[in-house]
Design an enzyme around this catalytic site. Structure first.
Site, mmCIF file in Angstrom:
data_model
loop_
_atom_site.group_PDB
_atom_site.id
_atom_site.type_symbol
_atom_site.label_atom_id
_atom_site.label_comp_id
_atom_site.label_asym_id
_atom_site.label_seq_id
_atom_site.Cartn_x
_atom_site.Cartn_y
_atom_site.Cartn_z
ATOM 1 N N LYS A 232 0.835 -1.214 0.000
ATOM 2 C CA LYS A 232 0.000 0.000 0.000
ATOM 3 C C LYS A 232 0.864 1.257 0.000
ATOM 4 C CE LYS A 232 -2.078 -1.135 3.881
ATOM 5 N NZ LYS A 232 -1.465 -2.456 4.198
ATOM 6 N N ARG B 36 -10.085 0.826 8.742
ATOM 7 C CA ARG B 36 -9.710 -0.584 8.917
ATOM 8 C C ARG B 36 -10.750 -1.376 9.689
ATOM 9 N NH1 ARG B 36 -3.375 0.367 9.397
ATOM 10 N NH2 ARG B 36 -2.741 -1.501 8.356
ATOM 11 N N ARG C 250 11.711 -5.556 4.460
ATOM 12 C CA ARG C 250 11.437 -4.112 4.330
ATOM 13 C C ARG C 250 12.429 -3.266 5.134
ATOM 14 N NH1 ARG C 250 5.619 -1.892 5.358
ATOM 15 N NH2 ARG C 250 5.729 -3.306 7.128
ATOM 16 N N ARG D 39 11.307 -2.119 10.821
ATOM 17 C CA ARG D 39 10.249 -1.815 11.791
ATOM 18 C C ARG D 39 10.124 -2.946 12.809
ATOM 19 N NH1 ARG D 39 5.037 0.085 8.398
ATOM 20 N NH2 ARG D 39 4.033 -1.294 9.906
ATOM 21 N N ARG E 269 -0.623 -9.238 13.173
ATOM 22 C CA ARG E 269 -1.182 -8.208 12.274
ATOM 23 C C ARG E 269 -2.056 -8.842 11.197
ATOM 24 N NH1 ARG E 269 4.163 -5.532 10.564
ATOM 25 N NH2 ARG E 269 2.962 -4.130 9.252
HETATM 26 P P1 AP5 Z 1 4.843 -1.490 1.795
HETATM 27 O O1 AP5 Z 1 4.435 -0.667 0.625
HETATM 28 O O2 AP5 Z 1 5.638 -0.863 2.885
HETATM 29 O O3 AP5 Z 1 3.572 -2.252 2.390
HETATM 30 P P2 AP5 Z 1 2.308 -1.694 3.203
HETATM 31 O O4 AP5 Z 1 1.103 -2.383 2.663
HETATM 32 O O5 AP5 Z 1 2.303 -0.208 3.232
HETATM 33 O O6 AP5 Z 1 2.666 -2.338 4.612
HETATM 34 P P3 AP5 Z 1 2.545 -1.798 6.110
HETATM 35 O O7 AP5 Z 1 3.162 -2.892 6.956
HETATM 36 O O8 AP5 Z 1 3.091 -0.428 6.280
HETATM 37 O O9 AP5 Z 1 1.065 -1.803 6.339
HETATM 38 P P4 AP5 Z 1 0.344 -2.006 7.622
HETATM 39 O O10 AP5 Z 1 -0.993 -1.800 7.100
HETATM 40 O O11 AP5 Z 1 0.461 -3.231 8.411
HETATM 41 O O12 AP5 Z 1 1.047 -0.995 8.636
HETATM 42 P P5 AP5 Z 1 0.685 0.494 9.028
HETATM 43 O O13 AP5 Z 1 1.927 1.260 9.054
HETATM 44 O O14 AP5 Z 1 -0.457 0.978 8.237
HETATM 45 O O15 AP5 Z 1 5.626 -2.775 1.200
HETATM 46 C C1 AP5 Z 1 6.211 -3.727 2.055
HETATM 47 C C2 AP5 Z 1 7.572 -4.148 1.464
HETATM 48 O O16 AP5 Z 1 7.361 -4.849 0.237
HETATM 49 C C3 AP5 Z 1 8.492 -2.949 1.136
HETATM 50 O O17 AP5 Z 1 9.800 -3.321 1.458
HETATM 51 C C4 AP5 Z 1 8.333 -2.764 -0.402
HETATM 52 O O18 AP5 Z 1 9.514 -2.267 -0.993
HETATM 53 C C5 AP5 Z 1 8.010 -4.181 -0.872
HETATM 54 N N1 AP5 Z 1 7.048 -4.219 -1.966
HETATM 55 C C6 AP5 Z 1 5.924 -3.468 -2.106
HETATM 56 N N2 AP5 Z 1 5.253 -3.824 -3.219
HETATM 57 C C7 AP5 Z 1 5.944 -4.840 -3.792
HETATM 58 C C8 AP5 Z 1 5.764 -5.636 -4.964
HETATM 59 N N3 AP5 Z 1 4.711 -5.463 -5.753
HETATM 60 N N4 AP5 Z 1 6.689 -6.601 -5.241
HETATM 61 C C9 AP5 Z 1 7.766 -6.787 -4.417
HETATM 62 N N5 AP5 Z 1 8.017 -6.044 -3.319
HETATM 63 C C10 AP5 Z 1 7.101 -5.097 -2.995
HETATM 64 O O19 AP5 Z 1 0.137 0.296 10.522
HETATM 65 C C11 AP5 Z 1 0.998 -0.020 11.588
HETATM 66 C C12 AP5 Z 1 0.179 -0.154 12.871
HETATM 67 O O20 AP5 Z 1 -0.474 1.101 13.181
HETATM 68 C C13 AP5 Z 1 -0.938 -1.167 12.831
HETATM 69 O O21 AP5 Z 1 -0.475 -2.478 13.101
HETATM 70 C C14 AP5 Z 1 -1.871 -0.633 13.930
HETATM 71 O O22 AP5 Z 1 -1.377 -0.931 15.195
HETATM 72 C C15 AP5 Z 1 -1.767 0.871 13.739
HETATM 73 N N6 AP5 Z 1 -2.801 1.409 12.814
HETATM 74 C C16 AP5 Z 1 -2.582 2.025 11.612
HETATM 75 N N7 AP5 Z 1 -3.741 2.378 11.035
HETATM 76 C C17 AP5 Z 1 -4.722 1.988 11.912
HETATM 77 C C18 AP5 Z 1 -6.145 2.058 11.864
HETATM 78 N N8 AP5 Z 1 -6.791 2.601 10.811
HETATM 79 N N9 AP5 Z 1 -6.837 1.541 12.910
HETATM 80 C C19 AP5 Z 1 -6.201 0.994 13.965
HETATM 81 N N10 AP5 Z 1 -4.857 0.879 14.050
HETATM 82 C C20 AP5 Z 1 -4.125 1.374 13.039
#
Ligand code: AP5
Length: 262
Positions: free
Chosen positions: A23, A98, A137, A170, A181
């Site tokens: 994402k 979410r 990552r 991370r 997660r």
């Molecule tokens: P990346 O693009 O970083 O993936 P992402 O989907 O953004 O992953 P996140 O782990 O950041 O998402 P998340 O939803 O768990 O965490 P968030 O920070 O939102 O890609 C991942 C890796 O793969 C990278 O190294 C990239 O280079 C590689 N890659 C990407 N695309 C690729 C492809 N096509 N092919 C190969 N490689 C690829 O949330 C963290 C925490 O915050 C949550 O656990 C929760 O505690 C809290 N939180 C956040 N939002 C909320 C909410 N709305 N409600 C409640 N809690 C929340």
């Protein structure tokens, strides 16, 4: 494809998918190409934590464990951000909403200001891929830029391409936290898609594809076209593709069930 040919005044897109599905990577692409503001609730929460605010401190214990932060802390978090001038042309919500209460609150807010959601991009991705992507990552903390040791390596090992500052892993990308997660995603986030789907907002993205191909598919949808890789010419070809897709989703469902029951 059920897409409206007219372009709405404001594009409001949501990126939904399991952790590590890509994402944030695609948000960077969309932000640059379409001049949309990018709001990542994960980044907002990490910043609050870094500043040591009350919200950051409360969110910390949940984030560490890989759990979703409770709705009462999240429900108003994006509204102030959406009111900023850089969100006037379009906005991109990455990781929000979410849960069902988050969907309800967001839509109430957006409908009141007459900028409803126009696209919900669902990143369809297997658990094995999630584990591989999160384990490799690397993140540049102050900008949120992400890299991957195998799929998107930085120019210089361990350093951000633009600033040369160090990249980190991370803490919630540790394997046991990734499993928590994924479970949270499956239990609380996946169910929100059904409602968006009924309203014709969901665009299914094959997030297993390489980064540039995922961008091309999203780009096509942004321009109200079917993705380039899926333009069947005849009815028979379309039926074949649909059958292949059903079989793929059934296989994926079995894999998810097996993974989550371990
Ligand atoms: P990346 O693009 O970083 O993936 P992402 O989907 O953004 O992953 P996140 O782990 O950041 O998402 P998340 O939803 O768990 O965490 P968030 O920070 O939102 O890609 C991942 C890796 O793969 C990278 O190294 C990239 O280079 C590689 N890659 C990407 N695309 C690729 C492809 N096509 N092919 C190969 N490689 C690829 O949330 C963290 C925490 O915050 C949550 O656990 C929760 O505690 C809290 N939180 C956040 N939002 C909320 C909410 N709305 N409600 C409640 N809690 C929340």
């Amino acid at each position: 494809m059920g897409l409206s040919p007219s372009k709405p005044a404001v594009t409001g897109a949501v990126l939904v998918g399991p952790n590590g599905c890509g994402k944030g990577t695609q948000a960077q692409f969309l932000k640059e190409k379409y001049e949309m503001c990018h709001i990542s609730t994960g980044d907002v929460l990490r910043e609050e934590r870094r500043k040591g605010t009350a919200l950051g401190q409360q969110a910390d214990e949940y984030m560490r464990e890989g759990k979703l932060v409770p709705d009462e802390l999240m429900l108003d978090l994006v509204h102030n951000e959406l009111d900023k001038p850089q969100c006037k042309r379009g906005f991109l919500l990455d990781g929000y909403p979410r849960t069902k209460p988050q969907v309800a609150k967001l839509e109430e807010f957006l409908n009141a200001r007459k900028t409803p959601l126009t696209h919900v991009f669902y990143f369809d991705c297997d658990p094995e891929t999630v584990i591989e992507r999160t384990s490799g990552r690397l993140v540049h903390v102050s900008s949120g830029r992400t890299y991957h040791s195998k799929f998107k390596p930085p120019k210089v090992n361990g350093k951000d391409d633009l600033t040369g500052e160090p990249l980190i892993q991370r803490p919630d990308d540790a394997r046991d936290k990734v499993a928590v997660r994924l479970n949270e995603y499956f239990q609380k986030t996946q169910p929100i898609l059904a409602e968006f789907r009924q309203r014709g907002l969901v665009r299914d993205i094959d997030a297993e594809l390489p980064i540039q191909e995922v961008s091309a598919d999203i780009d096509a949808y942004m321009n109200h076209k079917p993705p380039p890789s899926r333009q069947p010419a005849t009815v028979n070809q379309r039926v074949t593709l649909i059958n292949e897709e059903i079989a793929r989703l059934q296989r994926q469902k079995l894999r998810w069930e097996a993974k989550l029951s371990q």
